[in-house]
Design a protein around this motif. Sequence first.
Motif, PDB file in Angstrom:
ATOM      1  N   UNK A 136      33.193  24.136  44.120  1.00 39.66           N
ATOM      2  CA  UNK A 136      33.197  25.599  44.267  1.00 39.66           C
ATOM      3  C   UNK A 136      32.689  26.009  45.649  1.00 39.66           C
ATOM      4  N   UNK A 137      31.655  25.318  46.118  1.00 38.50           N
ATOM      5  CA  UNK A 137      31.107  25.667  47.441  1.00 38.50           C
ATOM      6  C   UNK A 137      32.140  25.379  48.529  1.00 38.50           C
ATOM      7  N   UNK A 138      32.846  24.244  48.371  1.00 41.80           N
ATOM      8  CA  UNK A 138      33.839  23.888  49.397  1.00 41.80           C
ATOM      9  C   UNK A 138      34.953  24.927  49.434  1.00 41.80           C
ATOM     10  N   UNK A 139      35.351  25.383  48.251  1.00 39.26           N
ATOM     11  CA  UNK A 139      36.423  26.384  48.200  1.00 39.26           C
ATOM     12  C   UNK A 139      35.961  27.662  48.908  1.00 39.26           C
ATOM     13  N   UNK A 140      34.720  28.049  48.673  1.00 38.09           N
ATOM     14  CA  UNK A 140      34.208  29.268  49.312  1.00 38.09           C
ATOM     15  C   UNK A 140      34.058  29.077  50.814  1.00 38.09           C
ATOM     16  N   UNK A 141      33.658  27.876  51.224  1.00 35.08           N
ATOM     17  CA  UNK A 141      33.524  27.608  52.654  1.00 35.08           C
ATOM     18  C   UNK A 141      34.898  27.687  53.321  1.00 35.08           C
ATOM     19  N   UNK A 142      35.903  27.149  52.636  1.00 31.63           N
ATOM     20  CA  UNK A 142      37.253  27.184  53.184  1.00 31.63           C
ATOM     21  C   UNK A 142      37.710  28.640  53.343  1.00 31.63           C
ATOM     22  N   UNK A 143      37.394  29.454  52.320  1.00 33.72           N
ATOM     23  CA  UNK A 143      37.787  30.862  52.369  1.00 33.72           C
ATOM     24  C   UNK A 143      37.093  31.563  53.546  1.00 33.72           C
TER      25      UNK A 143
END
Length: 749
Positions: free
Chosen positions: A568-575
């Motif tokens: 989830x953190x990686x997805x938010x970082x990507x966003x």
Amino acid sequence: MLIQLRDIVEQVSKAENVHQALTILVQETCKAMQTECCTVYLANNDRHRLELIATQGLKFSGQSVHIPFEQGLVGLVRRSAEPLNLAQAQQHPDFKYFPKLGENVYQSFLGTPIIHRRQVFGVLVIQQRSPRQFSEIEESFLVTLATQLAVIIAHSQAQGVWTLKGRQVRSFKGLAASRGIAIGKMWWDDTHPDLSKVAPASSLDIEYDQEWLALAVEQAIADFRRMRKRFDSELNKDTLAIFELYIHLLHDPMLKADLNRQIEQGDRADWALRQVIELYAKRFATMSDPYLRERANDIKELGHRLLFFLHNHDKRESGFKDPVILVVRELTASILAGIPRDKLLAVVSLEGAANSHAAILARALGIPAIMGAQLKPEILRGKLGIIDGYSGDIFIEPTKQLLKEYRSLSHEEQELSQLVEQELSKPAYTQDGQRVELMLNAGLSADTNIAINQGVDGVGLYRTEIAFLMQHGFPSEEEQTQNYRLILSSYPDKRVVMRTLDIGGDKALPYFPIEEDNPFLGWRGIRFTLDHTDIFLIQLRAMLKASAGIGNLNIMLPMISSSQEIDESKALLERAYQEVLKTIPELERPQLGIMLEVPSILYLLPLVADKVDFVSVGTNDLTQYLLAVDRNNSRVSDLYEHVHPAVMMALKHIFETCQQHKLPVCICGELAGDPIGALLLIGLGYRSLSMNTSNVAKIKYILRKVSAKELAQLSQDALAKPYADQIYHTVFSYLEQKGLAGFIRAGKK
Ligand code: PEP
Ligand code: MG
């Protein structure tokens, strides 16, 4: 009996001194238990004997009456640490007649140990002429009384008012806050203006009072600037941030508005100041995190300085001719700054803890400091004292022998610190050529003015939460961007690891309170930010924007306990990255890492290794969670063992797993900056350690004197030991062999 017990405790607690308290205790106990004799013996561990301190019923003229530890029934109670209840004491094999005491008239004996925190302080005994088997209720009465007595004795010992016969030295204990030894005259200073003494007063002219206060604010700002400048060449920027913090707070529009509002309500400037400062300080003081609690002291210090200027005092010149050991009620950065360095041997503060800004400043200035010392300062003035900043011991009017010992230690210490500083700019290589990366833990100040520390290879942990905690609301994206850019640009060629917000647990935001039964097991770190993606995304974007054109940003996630949290953190970082990319097309991708501090991640590591670029071990939390010991609870602080065998095993496991998966790993908990810890870590294979500024030079020096190969063997030996103190002593002996034990000082943990 409960009522009698309460009465005794009440009477004892009203006594003016400990000797009077004990006299009351023995008299009242005799009455309550309807017996003829009650005696308190106290253990003198130096002389291996129990000394009679107070009695009703025995011969005691105030002269030394003592029983060796290994003798008699009283000795037995101390040794067994258990009550002993005998109707016919003479028949017991351990009975011994002490003619000095005149005990022969008594037949029955009930003795109970006086125990405080596992330590047997002494023995409480009641005796009676006629044979009497005391009942279970009577026994438990005496046991309860002994526990109360233990608290009184512990308190008086801490205050230094307890002196056993034969001891010439008055000693006190506080928290060791800044290492070092000082020998000199004690100086008690209580002349600083005290906000808590300002009485309610009405304003006669609101406008005048507002101006009066505004002027004091201006003078205080100028004063802090002056102090900052004075220390510019002596201190690194991280430490100077203390003054920046004060200046920042004095500029705070919210503080100004609150002060003015209070005056508008009709209060005189100084009374308004007291109320507003106390309100602000209270917010911090109620936080459970010790670091944040101490920020309350910064707020109070601001209040004192403002009061000083309100009352238009002239700047007090230090009147010391010779250097002194300064004793103050509450040490503050400005007290330290107000006294020339060459006039200050050491400081003792009655209040405060080892984590306060003043303590940080004392460490940075190399001034030995002891905080939270429980003593009566008036009795110290002008007396010769020894300050042991390693152990927190304070000796007043020491013996010649003690002085000699401390003089030689002090000499040894001076030689060591000169040695250490000489090598600060050299890279950290072990004797057998192993390069160790030494990184800095930064961010413990609200200010972001952190300059390059030439002795380090980068920032291994930048804690971002403090800026959030010092504000009245979440800092904006722009504010955060500016903050982070300052830090990243201070280390343009070095790695900077910024940790995302780690609030919750013991770090509650004043404007976002979280009420939980078990905050350390609750809504903390990544759990909070993943539930508040708005806050998380703002922070991630701010970090990314701040890194534009510098490219040294590494982002680290705290309190990771599951794979989902990483995903989830990686997805938010990507966003966040894609969003920032729209305005900054050449934006570099940061490396992403996680903190290893929740035990579950140790087992998950092989399964998540390919999801992250690096890991960093937070030994502070890892130890707390592995050992189930609250890191902030002083009652269980003995159980919080930094080199506990289970912690060592976990660290070994982490290192090996990271090796297998080619995952870079750093240690950023306090263990890395501790000489014993650092050697064990290098022995386990770690080559990257991140620590507070004050430890860098010392750890580098030690590492340059040891061999990684020897340390590997040492760690292997240590890992075979089932007890933390065995592990500690294994490494300590090695340091001794290498002539480096001076950094630890005689086995002190
Ligand atoms: C740790 O837990 O070891 C750590 C470095 O983080 P903090 O002390 O901020 O929890
Ligand atoms: Mg942590």
